[in-house]
Design a protein around this motif. Structure first.
Motif, PDB file in Angstrom:
ATOM      1  N   PHE A   1       0.826  -1.211   0.000  1.00  0.00           N
ATOM      2  CA  PHE A   1       0.000   0.000   0.000  1.00  0.00           C
ATOM      3  C   PHE A   1       0.861   1.263   0.000  1.00  0.00           C
ATOM      4  CE2 PHE A   1      -2.004   3.368   2.602  1.00  0.00           C
ATOM      5  CZ  PHE A   1      -3.056   3.702   1.761  1.00  0.00           C
ATOM      6  N   LEU A   2       1.845   1.324   0.894  1.00  0.00           N
ATOM      7  CA  LEU A   2       2.671   2.534   1.006  1.00  0.00           C
ATOM      8  C   LEU A   2       3.568   2.749  -0.206  1.00  0.00           C
ATOM      9  CD1 LEU A   2       3.508   2.398   4.809  1.00  0.00           C
ATOM     10  CD2 LEU A   2       2.083   4.097   3.638  1.00  0.00           C
ATOM     11  N   VAL A   3       4.144   1.685  -0.738  1.00  0.00           N
ATOM     12  CA  VAL A   3       4.969   1.827  -1.944  1.00  0.00           C
ATOM     13  C   VAL A   3       4.097   2.270  -3.119  1.00  0.00           C
ATOM     14  CG1 VAL A   3       6.381   0.585  -3.638  1.00  0.00           C
ATOM     15  CG2 VAL A   3       6.818   0.274  -1.199  1.00  0.00           C
ATOM     16  N   PHE A   4       2.917   1.648  -3.267  1.00  0.00           N
ATOM     17  CA  PHE A   4       1.988   2.036  -4.334  1.00  0.00           C
ATOM     18  C   PHE A   4       1.588   3.505  -4.188  1.00  0.00           C
ATOM     19  CE2 PHE A   4      -2.259   2.718  -6.003  1.00  0.00           C
ATOM     20  CZ  PHE A   4      -2.145   2.219  -7.297  1.00  0.00           C
ATOM     21  N   LEU A   5       1.193   3.895  -2.982  1.00  0.00           N
ATOM     22  CA  LEU A   5       0.784   5.274  -2.717  1.00  0.00           C
ATOM     23  C   LEU A   5       1.916   6.255  -3.029  1.00  0.00           C
ATOM     24  CD1 LEU A   5      -1.587   6.962  -1.556  1.00  0.00           C
ATOM     25  CD2 LEU A   5      -0.556   6.646   0.693  1.00  0.00           C
ATOM     26  N   GLN A   6       3.145   5.906  -2.618  1.00  0.00           N
ATOM     27  CA  GLN A   6       4.292   6.775  -2.864  1.00  0.00           C
ATOM     28  C   GLN A   6       4.587   6.908  -4.352  1.00  0.00           C
ATOM     29  OE1 GLN A   6       6.309   8.377  -0.343  1.00  0.00           O
ATOM     30  NE2 GLN A   6       6.852   9.507  -2.179  1.00  0.00           N
ATOM     31  N   VAL A   7       4.686   5.774  -5.046  1.00  0.00           N
ATOM     32  CA  VAL A   7       5.146   5.757  -6.439  1.00  0.00           C
ATOM     33  C   VAL A   7       4.090   6.256  -7.420  1.00  0.00           C
ATOM     34  CG1 VAL A   7       5.849   4.195  -8.297  1.00  0.00           C
ATOM     35  CG2 VAL A   7       6.854   3.957  -6.036  1.00  0.00           C
ATOM     36  N   PHE A   8       2.865   5.817  -7.241  1.00  0.00           N
ATOM     37  CA  PHE A   8       1.843   6.085  -8.250  1.00  0.00           C
ATOM     38  C   PHE A   8       0.939   7.277  -7.937  1.00  0.00           C
ATOM     39  CE2 PHE A   8       2.861   1.573  -8.873  1.00  0.00           C
ATOM     40  CZ  PHE A   8       3.329   1.656 -10.172  1.00  0.00           C
ATOM     41  N   ILE A   9       1.010   7.804  -6.732  1.00  0.00           N
ATOM     42  CA  ILE A   9       0.171   8.959  -6.419  1.00  0.00           C
ATOM     43  C   ILE A   9       1.021  10.140  -5.957  1.00  0.00           C
ATOM     44  CG2 ILE A   9      -1.700   9.840  -4.962  1.00  0.00           C
ATOM     45  CD1 ILE A   9      -2.853   6.959  -5.020  1.00  0.00           C
ATOM     46  N   ILE A  10       1.734   9.994  -4.845  1.00  0.00           N
ATOM     47  CA  ILE A  10       2.470  11.132  -4.270  1.00  0.00           C
ATOM     48  C   ILE A  10       3.578  11.624  -5.196  1.00  0.00           C
ATOM     49  CG2 ILE A  10       3.970  11.841  -2.364  1.00  0.00           C
ATOM     50  CD1 ILE A  10       2.183  10.165  -0.541  1.00  0.00           C
ATOM     51  N   ASP A  11       4.354  10.715  -5.770  1.00  0.00           N
ATOM     52  CA  ASP A  11       5.442  11.132  -6.656  1.00  0.00           C
ATOM     53  C   ASP A  11       4.928  11.786  -7.942  1.00  0.00           C
ATOM     54  OD1 ASP A  11       7.246  10.233  -4.800  1.00  0.00           O
ATOM     55  OD2 ASP A  11       7.906   8.489  -5.950  1.00  0.00           O
ATOM     56  N   LYS A  12       3.700  11.513  -8.317  1.00  0.00           N
ATOM     57  CA  LYS A  12       3.122  12.095  -9.539  1.00  0.00           C
ATOM     58  C   LYS A  12       2.530  13.480  -9.297  1.00  0.00           C
ATOM     59  CE  LYS A  12       3.790   8.297 -11.868  1.00  0.00           C
ATOM     60  NZ  LYS A  12       5.137   8.088 -12.296  1.00  0.00           N
ATOM     61  N   VAL A  13       2.268  13.838  -8.026  1.00  0.00           N
ATOM     62  CA  VAL A  13       1.640  15.103  -7.683  1.00  0.00           C
ATOM     63  C   VAL A  13       2.644  16.059  -7.052  1.00  0.00           C
ATOM     64  CG1 VAL A  13      -0.320  16.154  -6.441  1.00  0.00           C
ATOM     65  CG2 VAL A  13      -0.467  13.799  -7.209  1.00  0.00           C
ATOM     66  N   GLN A  14       3.868  16.016  -7.494  1.00  0.00           N
ATOM     67  CA  GLN A  14       4.908  16.850  -6.908  1.00  0.00           C
ATOM     68  C   GLN A  14       4.611  18.323  -7.187  1.00  0.00           C
ATOM     69  OE1 GLN A  14       8.825  15.955  -8.357  1.00  0.00           O
ATOM     70  NE2 GLN A  14       9.474  15.449  -6.302  1.00  0.00           N
TER      71      GLN A  14
ATOM     72  N   TYR B   1       6.461   6.495   2.460  1.00  0.00           N
ATOM     73  CA  TYR B   1       6.802   5.073   2.468  1.00  0.00           C
ATOM     74  C   TYR B   1       7.619   4.697   3.704  1.00  0.00           C
ATOM     75  CZ  TYR B   1      11.586   6.079   0.945  1.00  0.00           C
ATOM     76  OH  TYR B   1      12.872   6.532   0.871  1.00  0.00           O
ATOM     77  N   ILE B   2       8.267   5.685   4.334  1.00  0.00           N
ATOM     78  CA  ILE B   2       9.047   5.389   5.539  1.00  0.00           C
ATOM     79  C   ILE B   2       8.160   4.909   6.681  1.00  0.00           C
ATOM     80  CG2 ILE B   2      10.892   6.986   4.908  1.00  0.00           C
ATOM     81  CD1 ILE B   2       9.829   8.900   7.093  1.00  0.00           C
ATOM     82  N   LEU B   3       6.858   5.164   6.578  1.00  0.00           N
ATOM     83  CA  LEU B   3       5.924   4.702   7.611  1.00  0.00           C
ATOM     84  C   LEU B   3       5.986   3.185   7.776  1.00  0.00           C
ATOM     85  CD1 LEU B   3       3.736   5.454   9.664  1.00  0.00           C
ATOM     86  CD2 LEU B   3       2.063   5.359   7.801  1.00  0.00           C
ATOM     87  N   PHE B   4       6.289   2.470   6.699  1.00  0.00           N
ATOM     88  CA  PHE B   4       6.421   1.010   6.799  1.00  0.00           C
ATOM     89  C   PHE B   4       7.489   0.639   7.827  1.00  0.00           C
ATOM     90  CE2 PHE B   4       8.622  -2.898   5.464  1.00  0.00           C
ATOM     91  CZ  PHE B   4       7.595  -3.796   5.722  1.00  0.00           C
ATOM     92  N   ILE B   5       8.640   1.277   7.757  1.00  0.00           N
ATOM     93  CA  ILE B   5       9.736   0.997   8.693  1.00  0.00           C
ATOM     94  C   ILE B   5       9.382   1.496  10.094  1.00  0.00           C
ATOM     95  CG2 ILE B   5      12.178   1.475   9.211  1.00  0.00           C
ATOM     96  CD1 ILE B   5      11.602  -0.376   6.747  1.00  0.00           C
TER      97      ILE B   5
END
Length: 177
Positions: A18-31, A41-45
């Motif tokens: 979920f976090l990798v998908f959210l980071q790569v496909f949503i957040i990184d696209k709305v810079q 994505y650091i929330l996973f760790i």
């Protein structure tokens, strides 16, 4: 405890995807601009159990960072920053946590540790992650202040998003401590 362990593993796999998908496909696209780059994505760790074996924490951090590196096309930067925060995570938890909480198999979240503790924890970790990430990316000190501004601004946005995510999901789980 085997069924509980299997549910924890499943929950963490789902969280990772979920976090990798959210980071790569949503957040990184709305810079929005160069100063506001949230890295949630650091929330996973950050949410892995407090007493996870250190070697496993470092391996999972490397895999997480490498996943983001793969999609960003720049190998190594996210891996290095994520492994760094995994390495210092036990020390940060001991620094800001209560001894009895740090010794239990707890997930460091708002419900288990409280909002103030979680905010402090996320703030340290996000700032240190972004500090390493952006200075490796720039790899020169002639833009020191500009890079520091990027670290602070991006950390603030990351912290806010992580707190919002926690509050959204914590309501489904139970009351906040």
């Amino acid at each position: 405890t085997l069924p509980k362990m299997n549910s924890q593993v499943f929950k963490n796999i789902v969280r990772f995807v979920f976090l990798v998908f959210l980071q790569v496909f949503i957040i990184d696209k709305v810079q929005l601009n160069v100063y506001f780059n949230p890295y949630i994505y650091i929330l996973f760790i950050l949410l892995l159990p407090v007493d996870i074996p250190r070697w496993l924490l470092l391996v999972l951090a490397f895999i997480t960072g490498l996943s983001i590196d793969f999609f960003s096309g720049i190998l190594g930067i996210h891996s290095a920053a994520t492994v760094f925060i995994a390495f210092i995570r036990p020390g940060i938890i001991k620094l800001i946590g209560e001894k009895e909480d740090a010794e239990q198999n707890l997930e460091p979240n708002i419900r288990n540790f409280g909002l103030l503790w979680f905010f402090t924890y996320v703030s340290f970790m996000a700032f240190l992650h972004h500090l390493v990430l952006f200075y490796i990316e720039v790899f020169r000190f002639n833009e020191f202040l500009d890079t520091l501004l990027r670290v602070v601004a991006s950390s603030a946005v990351t912290i806010a998003l992580i707190i919002i995510i926690q509050l959204l999901f914590i309501r489904r789980i139970g009351p906040v401590r």
